[in-house]
Design a protein around this motif. Sequence first.
Motif, PDB file in Angstrom:
ATOM      1  N   GLY A  56      -6.431  -5.671  -3.177  1.00  0.00           N
ATOM      2  CA  GLY A  56      -7.027  -5.594  -4.501  1.00  0.00           C
ATOM      3  C   GLY A  56      -7.115  -4.148  -4.972  1.00  0.00           C
ATOM      4  N   CYS A  57      -7.538  -3.257  -4.087  1.00  0.00           N
ATOM      5  CA  CYS A  57      -7.645  -1.838  -4.446  1.00  0.00           C
ATOM      6  C   CYS A  57      -6.264  -1.226  -4.674  1.00  0.00           C
ATOM      7  N   GLU A  58      -5.274  -1.668  -3.912  1.00  0.00           N
ATOM      8  CA  GLU A  58      -3.915  -1.143  -4.083  1.00  0.00           C
ATOM      9  C   GLU A  58      -3.372  -1.487  -5.464  1.00  0.00           C
ATOM     10  N   LEU A  59      -3.677  -2.681  -5.961  1.00  0.00           N
ATOM     11  CA  LEU A  59      -3.226  -3.057  -7.298  1.00  0.00           C
ATOM     12  C   LEU A  59      -3.819  -2.117  -8.351  1.00  0.00           C
ATOM     13  N   GLU A  60      -5.082  -1.758  -8.178  1.00  0.00           N
ATOM     14  CA  GLU A  60      -5.715  -0.840  -9.124  1.00  0.00           C
ATOM     15  C   GLU A  60      -5.162   0.570  -8.977  1.00  0.00           C
ATOM     16  N   ILE A  61      -4.836   0.976  -7.758  1.00  0.00           N
ATOM     17  CA  ILE A  61      -4.229   2.297  -7.539  1.00  0.00           C
ATOM     18  C   ILE A  61      -2.838   2.340  -8.164  1.00  0.00           C
ATOM     19  N   HIS A  62      -2.076   1.253  -8.023  1.00  0.00           N
ATOM     20  CA  HIS A  62      -0.750   1.202  -8.640  1.00  0.00           C
ATOM     21  C   HIS A  62      -0.851   1.268 -10.165  1.00  0.00           C
ATOM     22  N   ALA A  63      -1.933   0.759 -10.719  1.00  0.00           N
ATOM     23  CA  ALA A  63      -2.116   0.807 -12.170  1.00  0.00           C
ATOM     24  C   ALA A  63      -2.256   2.249 -12.663  1.00  0.00           C
ATOM     25  N   LEU A  64      -2.681   3.159 -11.780  1.00  0.00           N
ATOM     26  CA  LEU A  64      -2.786   4.559 -12.174  1.00  0.00           C
ATOM     27  C   LEU A  64      -1.428   5.147 -12.553  1.00  0.00           C
ATOM     28  N   ASN A  65      -0.357   4.568 -12.020  1.00  0.00           N
ATOM     29  CA  ASN A  65       0.986   5.078 -12.307  1.00  0.00           C
ATOM     30  C   ASN A  65       1.596   4.477 -13.565  1.00  0.00           C
ATOM     31  N   ASN A  66       0.933   3.525 -14.206  1.00  0.00           N
ATOM     32  CA  ASN A  66       1.526   2.921 -15.398  1.00  0.00           C
ATOM     33  C   ASN A  66       1.388   3.870 -16.593  1.00  0.00           C
ATOM     34  N   PRO A  67       2.084   3.598 -17.698  1.00  0.00           N
ATOM     35  CA  PRO A  67       2.052   4.512 -18.836  1.00  0.00           C
ATOM     36  C   PRO A  67       0.675   4.689 -19.474  1.00  0.00           C
ATOM     37  N   TYR A  68      -0.220   3.743 -19.295  1.00  0.00           N
ATOM     38  CA  TYR A  68      -1.545   3.859 -19.907  1.00  0.00           C
ATOM     39  C   TYR A  68      -2.354   4.979 -19.252  1.00  0.00           C
ATOM     40  N   TYR A  69      -2.410   5.005 -17.910  1.00  0.00           N
ATOM     41  CA  TYR A  69      -3.177   6.035 -17.203  1.00  0.00           C
ATOM     42  C   TYR A  69      -2.335   7.282 -16.937  1.00  0.00           C
ATOM     43  N   ASN A  70      -1.038   7.126 -16.679  1.00  0.00           N
ATOM     44  CA  ASN A  70      -0.087   8.224 -16.539  1.00  0.00           C
ATOM     45  C   ASN A  70      -0.613   9.345 -15.653  1.00  0.00           C
ATOM     46  N   ILE A  71      -0.960   8.995 -14.427  1.00  0.00           N
ATOM     47  CA  ILE A  71      -1.534   9.961 -13.500  1.00  0.00           C
ATOM     48  C   ILE A  71      -0.560  11.098 -13.180  1.00  0.00           C
ATOM     49  N   GLU A  72       0.730  10.812 -13.201  1.00  0.00           N
ATOM     50  CA  GLU A  72       1.705  11.882 -12.936  1.00  0.00           C
ATOM     51  C   GLU A  72       1.739  12.889 -14.072  1.00  0.00           C
ATOM     52  N   GLY A  73       1.393  12.467 -15.271  1.00  0.00           N
ATOM     53  CA  GLY A  73       1.309  13.392 -16.390  1.00  0.00           C
ATOM     54  C   GLY A  73       0.178  14.389 -16.232  1.00  0.00           C
ATOM     55  N   LEU A  74      -0.799  14.081 -15.378  1.00  0.00           N
ATOM     56  CA  LEU A  74      -1.911  14.988 -15.095  1.00  0.00           C
ATOM     57  C   LEU A  74      -1.575  15.960 -13.970  1.00  0.00           C
ATOM     58  N   GLY A  75      -0.417  15.790 -13.359  1.00  0.00           N
ATOM     59  CA  GLY A  75      -0.058  16.653 -12.238  1.00  0.00           C
ATOM     60  C   GLY A  75      -0.519  16.084 -10.911  1.00  0.00           C
ATOM     61  N   ILE A  76      -0.717  14.770 -10.847  1.00  0.00           N
ATOM     62  CA  ILE A  76      -1.123  14.104  -9.606  1.00  0.00           C
ATOM     63  C   ILE A  76       0.021  13.201  -9.184  1.00  0.00           C
ATOM     64  N   LYS A  77       0.519  13.401  -7.972  1.00  0.00           N
ATOM     65  CA  LYS A  77       1.676  12.646  -7.499  1.00  0.00           C
ATOM     66  C   LYS A  77       1.372  11.985  -6.157  1.00  0.00           C
ATOM     67  N   PHE A  78       1.939  10.805  -5.956  1.00  0.00           N
ATOM     68  CA  PHE A  78       1.839  10.127  -4.665  1.00  0.00           C
ATOM     69  C   PHE A  78       3.043  10.524  -3.820  1.00  0.00           C
ATOM     70  N   VAL A  79       2.805  10.790  -2.540  1.00  0.00           N
ATOM     71  CA  VAL A  79       3.877  11.190  -1.637  1.00  0.00           C
ATOM     72  C   VAL A  79       3.936  10.219  -0.464  1.00  0.00           C
ATOM     73  N   ILE A 158     -11.318   5.146 -10.006  1.00  0.00           N
ATOM     74  CA  ILE A 158     -10.558   5.786  -8.932  1.00  0.00           C
ATOM     75  C   ILE A 158     -10.139   7.181  -9.374  1.00  0.00           C
ATOM     76  N   LEU A 159      -9.669   7.309 -10.601  1.00  0.00           N
ATOM     77  CA  LEU A 159      -9.272   8.613 -11.132  1.00  0.00           C
ATOM     78  C   LEU A 159     -10.459   9.559 -11.185  1.00  0.00           C
ATOM     79  N   ARG A 160     -11.619   9.071 -11.608  1.00  0.00           N
ATOM     80  CA  ARG A 160     -12.828   9.905 -11.626  1.00  0.00           C
ATOM     81  C   ARG A 160     -13.186  10.366 -10.214  1.00  0.00           C
ATOM     82  N   GLY A 161     -13.046   9.468  -9.241  1.00  0.00           N
ATOM     83  CA  GLY A 161     -13.330   9.840  -7.862  1.00  0.00           C
ATOM     84  C   GLY A 161     -12.392  10.922  -7.350  1.00  0.00           C
ATOM     85  N   ILE A 162     -11.105  10.790  -7.662  1.00  0.00           N
ATOM     86  CA  ILE A 162     -10.121  11.799  -7.250  1.00  0.00           C
ATOM     87  C   ILE A 162     -10.473  13.146  -7.872  1.00  0.00           C
TER      88      ILE A 162
END
Length: 183
Positions: A56-79, A158-162
Amino acid sequence: MWTIVKQIARTGICTQAPPVYSDTLRIEVERIRHEILDILGRALTIRQVDAGSCNGCELEIHALNNPYYNIEGLGIKFVASPRHADLLLVTGPVSRNMEVALKRTFDATPDPKLVVAVGECGCNGGIFGEGYASCGRVSNVIPVDLSVPGCPPAPVEILRGILTAVRRCRPQPEESPQPGPLL
């Protein structure tokens, strides 16, 4: 087939409207990007570890990469490798089978490293707790810098926590000595 076509025509398009773009959002995104670069000097890299969750948490983490949240646009990348990560994002109660793997992942992450436990299971063991098959919360196995509660927490939480974890690792400016009394 005609029945389905009629139903589609009757129902119409059932999607949400796209989010409204605003200058305040763009300014906030730029501020966050600059703050991350000021603190780390580069992009933040995250290694996500599933230590035994229900996904369940992984689905929400994956949502961070969608165009709405665009976490990579903030300079945050998953490795893929903990050797390239600044932060470990750990979900689920740590199962006995994942205990050694989680410790190795933690040890392979270069210093200074941050650990964020995500979800009720990661924070306090959730409904699984501690037992013969579960070590319980993540902090029972490795040190945790920040916990994000929720079952599952929303992507924005999750983004606020990061971001909170990153802000906490910011080096504090040294206080200048107070001038003594003039004689």
